[in-house]
Scaffold this motif. Structure first.
Motif, short mmCIF file in Angstrom:
data_model
loop_
_atom_site.label_atom_id
_atom_site.label_comp_id
_atom_site.label_asym_id
_atom_site.label_seq_id
_atom_site.Cartn_x
_atom_site.Cartn_y
_atom_site.Cartn_z
N ALA A 25 19.25 57.74 21.85
CA ALA A 25 17.93 58.00 22.44
C ALA A 25 16.81 57.92 21.42
N GLU A 26 17.13 58.16 20.15
CA GLU A 26 16.10 58.11 19.12
C GLU A 26 15.59 56.69 18.88
N GLN A 27 16.37 55.70 19.30
CA GLN A 27 15.94 54.31 19.20
C GLN A 27 15.61 53.83 20.61
N ALA A 28 14.34 53.64 20.87
CA ALA A 28 13.89 53.35 22.23
C ALA A 28 14.55 52.11 22.82
N ILE A 29 14.77 51.11 22.00
CA ILE A 29 15.35 49.86 22.53
C ILE A 29 16.77 50.09 23.02
N PHE A 30 17.53 50.96 22.32
CA PHE A 30 18.89 51.27 22.76
C PHE A 30 18.86 52.03 24.07
N ALA A 31 17.99 53.04 24.14
CA ALA A 31 17.90 53.85 25.36
C ALA A 31 17.47 52.98 26.54
N ALA A 32 16.49 52.09 26.32
CA ALA A 32 16.00 51.24 27.41
C ALA A 32 17.10 50.32 27.93
N LYS A 33 17.86 49.72 27.02
CA LYS A 33 18.94 48.81 27.44
C LYS A 33 20.02 49.56 28.20
N LEU A 34 20.43 50.72 27.68
CA LEU A 34 21.49 51.48 28.33
C LEU A 34 21.05 51.97 29.70
N LEU A 35 19.80 52.45 29.81
CA LEU A 35 19.29 52.91 31.10
C LEU A 35 19.15 51.76 32.09
N VAL A 87 23.79 58.13 31.38
CA VAL A 87 22.41 57.94 31.81
C VAL A 87 21.70 59.28 31.97
N THR A 88 22.41 60.26 32.54
CA THR A 88 21.82 61.59 32.72
C THR A 88 21.48 62.22 31.37
N LYS A 89 22.37 62.11 30.42
CA LYS A 89 22.13 62.68 29.09
C LYS A 89 20.97 61.96 28.39
N LEU A 90 20.93 60.64 28.51
CA LEU A 90 19.86 59.88 27.88
C LEU A 90 18.50 60.25 28.47
N ALA A 91 18.46 60.39 29.79
CA ALA A 91 17.20 60.71 30.46
C ALA A 91 16.72 62.11 30.10
N ALA A 92 17.65 63.00 29.71
CA ALA A 92 17.28 64.38 29.40
C ALA A 92 16.74 64.54 27.98
N VAL A 93 16.95 63.53 27.13
CA VAL A 93 16.46 63.60 25.75
C VAL A 93 14.97 63.31 25.73
N PRO A 94 14.15 64.17 25.12
CA PRO A 94 12.69 63.92 25.07
C PRO A 94 12.41 62.59 24.36
N PRO A 95 11.46 61.80 24.86
CA PRO A 95 11.14 60.52 24.23
C PRO A 95 10.60 60.71 22.83
N GLN A 96 10.96 59.77 21.96
CA GLN A 96 10.52 59.84 20.57
C GLN A 96 9.19 59.10 20.42
N GLU A 97 8.34 59.60 19.52
CA GLU A 97 7.08 58.93 19.25
C GLU A 97 7.33 57.74 18.35
N SER A 98 6.69 56.62 18.65
CA SER A 98 6.86 55.41 17.86
C SER A 98 5.83 55.36 16.74
#
Length: 310
Positions: free
Chosen positions: A109-119, A192-203
């Protein structure tokens, strides 16, 4: 013991011909077309069981495997061998501990591109590196991470029946790489549930972040293509004349609105993806897509009154 007796006693058995089994897509060479499918085979072969794995290729390609179920940390399968009753295969995969999964999800989740692809339902090609950076392994690291059992009389482990299941799992990873997560203890929905629950990181770089996320953003429709929501119909009193009540009312010409064939045939089928452990020679989508197309054309013809419904 004479050589003739030895040869007769240890004569290689021939499997009974299976019907309706799962046939590998690979007809020669290696198994797996994606990096995760190939990586699965590569990991297995690194355990120095390659010679025994090779025995399962023929079984996988001839459809001797009748059934495969992949659950959390376990694979159950039925393989038709030389006996009348299919052999039962059990493959237990060492699961990643829950606390380690939490660390892995946080790292993803700390890497937005990974979270976006997985979601979005896409497995990043370099996801394995994220696990390695936190001292975890997405794939089994050693042979002890796999516990296998087969009801066949062969004392070698893995036997050819287990090996056949290994190869078909590699091809199933090509279709659905998230099965690897399930085997290691985390279903895709839970991921997906766990990823969505992680607060978004600032870029640190908003421009770079936006360019990375752009391919996964939902496209906006042009204003002129957005149709207004239909208004609620006004309530009208029922006609007092019984003849008027029972007759067919005249519908307005635009009652159905614009009717046209779908721009993409079998859209739902394509969205669902490949059928798990498909037994046919051709992919299910290729078999059903022409039927969807013909049904769409006939439906339009019936609607326009050019032909009668069946």
């Amino acid at each position: 013991m004479s050589w003739g007796y030895y040869r007769e006693f240890f004569r290689p058995s021939r499997p009974r011909r299976a019907t309706g089994g799962i046939k590998a897509k690979s007809t020669r060479g290696g198994f797996g077309t994606t990096w995760w499918g190939k990586r699965w085979v590569e990991v297995l072969e690194s355990f120095n069981i390659g010679a025994r794995l090779d025995r399962g290729k023929r079984y996988a390609r001839s459809g001797q495997v009748l059934k495969i179920d992949i659950a959390s940390g376990k694979v159950l399968a039925k393989v038709q061998g030389s006996m009348s009753e299919p052999y039962s295969v059990v493959i237990e995969v060492k699961r990643i501990a829950a606390k380690d999964w939490d660390r892995a999800v946080k790292a993803l989740a700390e890497q937005a591109i990974f979270a976006a692809k997985l979601l979005a339902g896409e497995m990043p090609a370099d996801v394995e590196k994220v696990f390695a950076d936190i001292s975890l392994s997405l794939f089994p690291e050693r042979i002890q991470d796999l516990t296998t059992e087969c009801s066949c009389p062969d004392w070698s482990n893995p036997c050819k029946h287990i090996a056949a299941v290994y190869y078909l799992i590699a091809e199933e990873f090509d279709r659905n790489p998230f099965l690897l997560f399930r085997m290691r203890g985390l279903d895709r929905d839970d991921l997906v549930t766990k990823l969505a629950a992680v607060p978004p990181q600032e870029s640190n770089d908003p421009v770079e972040f936006a360019s990375e996320m752009l391919p996964y953003a939902k496209p906006l429709r042009a204003p002129e293509t957005i149709r207004p929501l239909p208004s609620e119909p006004k309530a009208e009193p029922l006609p007092a004349d019984p003849a008027a009540f029972w007759c067919d009312p005249k519908l307005p010409e635009d009652f159905f609105g614009p009717v046209e064939p779908p721009p993409v045939h079998a859209a739902l089928l394509k969205r669902l993806g490949g059928f798990p452990f498909w037994r046919g020679v051709r992919p299910l989508e290729q078999l059903l897509a022409p039927i969807y197309e013909r049904a769409s054309a006939r439906g339009m013809a019936v609607f326009l009154g050019e032909t009668k419904p069946i």
